[in-house]
Enzyme design. Structure first.
Site, short mmCIF file in Angstrom:
data_model
loop_
_atom_site.label_atom_id
_atom_site.label_comp_id
_atom_site.label_asym_id
_atom_site.label_seq_id
_atom_site.Cartn_x
_atom_site.Cartn_y
_atom_site.Cartn_z
CG PHE A 176 84.64 34.09 62.05
CD1 PHE A 176 84.24 34.64 61.66
CD2 PHE A 176 84.34 32.41 62.29
CE1 PHE A 176 83.12 34.36 60.88
CE2 PHE A 176 83.54 32.69 61.70
CZ PHE A 176 82.67 33.50 61.01
CD GLN B 230 82.16 23.41 64.20
OE1 GLN B 230 82.39 23.52 63.06
NE2 GLN B 230 83.33 23.29 64.95
CG HIS C 253 77.15 26.96 64.08
ND1 HIS C 253 76.66 28.45 65.12
CD2 HIS C 253 78.12 27.78 63.11
CE1 HIS C 253 77.54 29.29 64.40
NE2 HIS C 253 77.97 28.99 63.61
CG LEU D 197 75.11 29.14 59.92
CD1 LEU D 197 75.28 28.70 61.22
CD2 LEU D 197 76.18 28.93 59.24
CD GLU E 19 82.24 31.25 65.14
OE1 GLU E 19 81.86 29.96 65.11
OE2 GLU E 19 83.59 31.08 64.39
NE ARG F 105 81.74 27.43 63.93
CZ ARG F 105 82.05 28.00 63.08
NH1 ARG F 105 81.66 26.65 62.21
NH2 ARG F 105 81.45 29.13 61.61
CG HIS G 52 77.45 23.93 61.40
ND1 HIS G 52 76.82 25.37 60.10
CD2 HIS G 52 79.29 25.08 61.10
CE1 HIS G 52 77.80 25.59 59.53
NE2 HIS G 52 79.02 25.86 59.91
NE ARG H 158 84.14 23.57 60.23
CZ ARG H 158 83.55 24.82 59.33
NH1 ARG H 158 84.51 26.18 59.37
NH2 ARG H 158 82.16 25.04 59.63
#
Lengths: 129, 583, 250
Positions: free
Chosen positions: B121, B235, B237, B247, B250, B290, B358, B393
């Site tokens: 990730f 955040q 994304h 979405l 990721e 991100r 996001h 994050r």
């Protein structure tokens, strides 16, 4: 729920007419009546055979009555419908596995038709012998 | 109302039935069988936004991975704004929580030998993200919900919308809520309240967030005297579908997807994120964090290297080289979403994507046990800010955060409730006040302003003033517009005269929450005159540890104005350093 | 706005319990846009035309299960149902069948919420393993055995499609039985016997007469009809066993 006047929509007697799938379903349910008729028919025939040649001739006359022929034809149609839908259901009810892998639904259905043909052929052979 | 004006009385009331809320409820039920626990949510629990999480949940379990590395990844990912004691504790507890969910039936994807599988990730140096194909949040939420049904002594208030926390003398004593089905306004007393209402993506126009993510818990806490922390960190994304904002996880990049500009060029290599290689490299290129990826997109737009779409500039996510087999096994939902909402098949076609709001790094200020400064009031999940996420994050940290801090908040609330006394008489009067406010100021009034118009204006204001890049003037201008919108909000009326399931009333209450939260975002954004993580000020482009290695807490003053306070970041072992990706 | 091709009519069922004795219809014209779903159209109405229209929605990506409605007589997730597929319209939008209507397009699903716990949809173990001992091993094949049934989003489309549920509201219903099957098939679970005891009852699996419509409308391909038929086989086997075998051998 406390205090809310929810509305329950009435269900029409003819709810099954509008949608093909519902219609086929009700027809399949209805087919049981004709299956029952075929069982009665078979019992009548066996009883006639048991009572001798005259009784059997009477039965054949009864069977040749156009009304009875029509009922039998309708019954046959329902039996075919019942068979097709029942066979179609089998792979849903049974998770058949061969060598740990699920057997495709089409194969399960096909094997039943093969079974049907084999049994029918045997009956034909038995009768025409 | 009976029992001194209260419909019901509980020891602990959890607001919100998503990942954090249900985990808290189960922890409460497990903590003490005689404890009277209730969960109240504006939606049925399985509708909560946890359901939309796709990629996975990080927890150190794989051979060769270490707790130290997950801690470091999280700290550097947070641009050193995360509290290191919280992160250490979080990383330490996450694997156990994920295992517990395994025992509760979560269908984690597996290795051939039957052990739980992990995937790569963004921003993570090791493969440590547990996943259930690409519907991880859905499976976690349903496993939690179904497990919670075992505890039939937990009272559920499904589709109740909380409008106010009842607080007297710095202690919480319950809530006032609208029972949506009947429209009745009810007061429910509780010795402790756990807020787990999720994020506030709906302050922005283009977001992955569901319709319900309206910052309710944040606004409730803020008005009740608990400060909101790190609200400037929003955040984006990097990969959302244009128009819908749906979405694209990721995990699509973790499995090997590439980001391409209009020339088919993997543009991330131009932004100090490493050099391209055919297979994914951890903490590099498409597996960067991100914030950096979304910022790179803005620069590509400026260079004219993005493509135009009816919904603004886009780049392409290329998954074609992964093949149908990998996509169907690891990313089936991505394929389903692309086919349905973009009418393209990622197996053979490029996926159009653009950055999309996001997640909210900020939230209700809590300690490691989820306790807020208001006695008896706890918060967990996206609603809360402990903080483990700091200025940015890392993907797959939010799901375990819901579990770890949901459980901790639950246990802490159980302990608190065991010692707390009953609600004082003043609280019933407060509840009556709130009922009057709802009846007269909203329901009974023919307003001159419409909820949807104000909401649309707020959203575009926030995008213009507090997007991926901000400036002092843009934030100040946004704050002025918001102040006007707040005034217009006071003139909103609810045209819907029906009591039952009045979604216009809900929308008005939600908008009031959104406006308060939006105000806090701009307020702390203005105050933070530096660039860190997701907060990028073009007028202050550098990180300034000298002045701003600190959290910003927005307090609400009794007159409705706000006051910003600083709180130093807790540093244990990792001195602030440069964030290095791809080299 | 891009891709606009005129307008399309929406024929929406309205019901306000405070004033209406029964539901009525209201017509709205909405822009016909290629990328708009029925849900987008309803939101357009709510935001721009008539704020009093009530309906549930949340994720708008087909996973939260909130926005199920009958569209042109078939239960669907409105967030995944595109206007263009119904052109030239008008499109009939009604609350999900078989549930009491609370308000406009909102139905009362409390019945399902009450029924779900009855089939014990959670892992049941004779002996719980401690978290310290790590995970229960489960091979990808064992995962595949129940995966399909774990995809249920509780959207209630199958209940709306099921005439048996419509005629006999005591029927446990497709989604709940599919979830029971999901746990039965989970290699970590040992609770099949307990669930069968519930589902072997009259309102359990035997209520189903295999219409199959639940499977057809399921937006997540869960196949509740299959789950129910498998359960019937299980139940039948158990009944035969109970009849033939002495108590100890069952």
């Amino acid at each position: 729920m406390n205090g809310v006047r929810t509305y329950r929509r009435p269900i029409s007697t003819w709810w099954w007419v509008g949608k093909r799938t519902y219609f086929v379903f009700v027809m399949r349910e209805l087919s049981s009546i004709f299956i029952a008729w075929l069982v009665v028919y078979l019992l009548l025939m066996i009883a006639a055979i048991g009572r001798g040649a005259d009784a059997y001739d009477d039965f054949l006359r009864f069977a040749a009555n156009p009304v009875v022929v029509v009922v039998d034809l309708v019954a046959l149609a329902f039996v075919v419908l019942h068979t097709i839908t029942w066979f179609g259901l089998t792979p849903k009810a049974m998770d058949v596995r061969a060598a740990g892998r699920p057997v495709p639904a089409a194969a399960v259905i096909a094997s039943q038709y093969v079974g049907l043909v084999v049994v029918s052929a045997f009956v034909v052979w038995l009768v025409s012998r | 109302m009976s029992d001194g004006g209260f419909t019901a009385t509980h020891d602990v009331l959890v607001i919100g039935g998503g990942g954090a809320g249900l985990r808290a409820a189960i922890a409460l039920a497990d903590a003490d069988p005689v404890l009277d626990v209730a969960v109240m949510s504006k939606v049925y629990p399985m509708r909560s936004h946890t359901v939309s999480a796709e990629g996975g949940a990080a927890g150190v379990i794989a051979e060769g991975d270490t707790v130290e590395e997950h801690i470091y990844d999280t700290i550097s990912g947070s641009d050193w704004l995360g509290d290191q004691d919280a992160i250490e504790m979080f990383v330490d507890e996450a694997p156990r929580e994920l295992l517990r969910l395994e025992h509760w039936g979560c269908p984690w994807s597996r290795q051939p030998d039957g052990h739980v599988a992990v995937r790569a990730f963004g921003g993570m140096k090791k493969m440590r993200t547990w996943f259930a194909a690409d519907k991880t949040g859905f499976h976690m939420l349903h496993a939690l919900y179904q497990t919670s049904l075992k505890h039939d002594d937990v009272t559920r208030y499904d589709e109740w919308f909380v409008t106010r926390l009842l607080v007297d003398d710095g202690r919480v004593h319950g809530v006032v809520a609208v029972e949506l089905m009947t429209g009745r306004i009810r007061a429910v007393a509780a010795k402790a309240v756990v807020l787990a209402t999720g994020g506030c993506g709906k302050v922005f126009p283009f977001t992955t967030n569901a319709n319900i993510n309206t910052g309710d818990g944040m606004a409730l806490a803020y008005r009740a005297g608990a400060p909101l922390k790190d609200m400037e960190f929003v955040q984006y994304h990097p990969t959302g579908l244009p128009f819908t904002g749906i979405l694209i996880t990721e995990a699509a990049r973790a499995e090997g997807g590439w980001l391409l500009n209009k020339d088919g060029y993997r543009y991330l290599q131009d932004y100090d994120l490493g050099t391209p290689s055919p297979t994914p490299v951890l903490r590099s290129m498409e597996l960067g964090p991100r914030d950096r990826l979304s910022q790179a997109f803005v620069h590509e737009v400026e260079k004219g290297r993005t493509l135009d779409s009816p919904y603004g500039p886009i780049v392409h996510l290329d998954l074609r080289h992964l093949g149908a087999k990998v996509i169907d096994a690891k990313l089936p939902f991505v394929r389903e979403l692309c086919q349905k909402y973009e009418r393209i098949d990622p197996v053979t076609e490029l996926v159009p994507v653009r950055p999309v709001v996001h997640y909210m790094m900020g939230g209700v200020h809590t300690d490691l046990d989820g306790a807020t400064p208001v006695a008896g009031l706890y918060a967990a999940g996206e609603t809360a800010c402990v903080s483990i996420n700091g200025a940015n994050r890392l993907g797959s940290n939010s799901l375990p955060e819901c579990l770890v801090f949901g459980a901790r908040a639950g246990r802490a609330a159980a302990e608190y409730a065991a010692t707390a006394g009953p609600a004082p008489a003043a609280v019933a009067a407060q509840a009556a006040d709130e009922e009057r406010r709802l009846e007269h100021d909203l329901l009974g009034r023919a307003g001159t302003e419409r909820v949807s118009a104000i909401r649309t204006e707020m959203q575009s204001t926030m995008e213009e003033s507090a997007g991926i890049y901000r400036t002092g003037p843009s934030l100040a201008k946004g704050a002025d517009t918001l102040a006007e919108l707040q005034q217009r909000m006071a003139r909103v009326g609810v045209a819907d005269r029906s009591r039952s399931f009045n979604t216009e009333l809900v929308a008005a209450l939600e908008l009031a929450n959104l406006l308060d939260v939006a105000e806090c975002i701009l307020r702390s954004g203005l105050q933070r005159q530096e660039s860190r993580g997701a907060h990028q000020r073009t007028d202050f482009p550098a990180r300034d540890d000298e002045t701003f290695l600190t959290h910003l807490l927005v307090h609400r003053e009794p007159d409705g104005s706000s006051r910003v306070e600083r709180l130093p970041v807790t540093i244990t072992r990792w001195k602030p350093g440069e964030r290095v990706y791809g080299r | 706005m891009p891709d606009e091709a005129g307008t399309i009519g929406l024929r929406v069922a309205r019901y306000r319990p405070d004033t209406d004795s029964e539901p009525g219809w209201q017509e709205y014209d909405v822009p016909l846009r290629r990328e708009w779903t029925v849900l987008d159209a309803l939101n357009h109405v709510k935001n721009e035309v008539d704020p009093t229209l009530s309906f549930r929605w949340s994720c708008r990506m087909g996973i939260c299960g909130s926005c199920g409605m009958d569209v042109d007589g078939t239960p669907r997730l409105t967030c995944g149902t595109f206007l263009a597929d119904f052109a030239p319209g008008p499109i009939r939008v009604e609350p999900l069948s078989n549930f009491p209507v609370v308000r406009d397009l909102v139905v009362d699903i409390d019945d399902f919420i009450q029924k779900l716990p009855r089939v014990k949809p959670w892992i049941i173990r004779d002996e719980e393993k401690s978290v310290d001992e790590g995970e229960y091993l489960q091979s990808p094949e064992e995962l595949d055995a129940y995966k399909q049934f774990s995809m249920c989003i509780n959207c209630m489309l199958c209940y709306a499609a099921c005439p048996v549920y419509g005629l006999d509201p005591d029927f446990v219903g497709p989604a709940a039985i599919a979830l029971a099957e999901r746990y039965d098939l989970d290699s970590r679970d040992q609770g099949a016997r307990e669930r069968l005891d519930v589902l072997i009852e009259h309102e359990g699996v035997w209520g189903c007469t295999f219409v199959g419509e639940c499977t057809r409308v399921c937006p997540k391909h869960v196949d509740p009809a299959g789950a129910i038929q498998r359960y019937k086989l299980k139940a039948a086997r158990e009944s035969v066993k109970a009849l033939l075998l002495p108590r100890g051998a069952r």
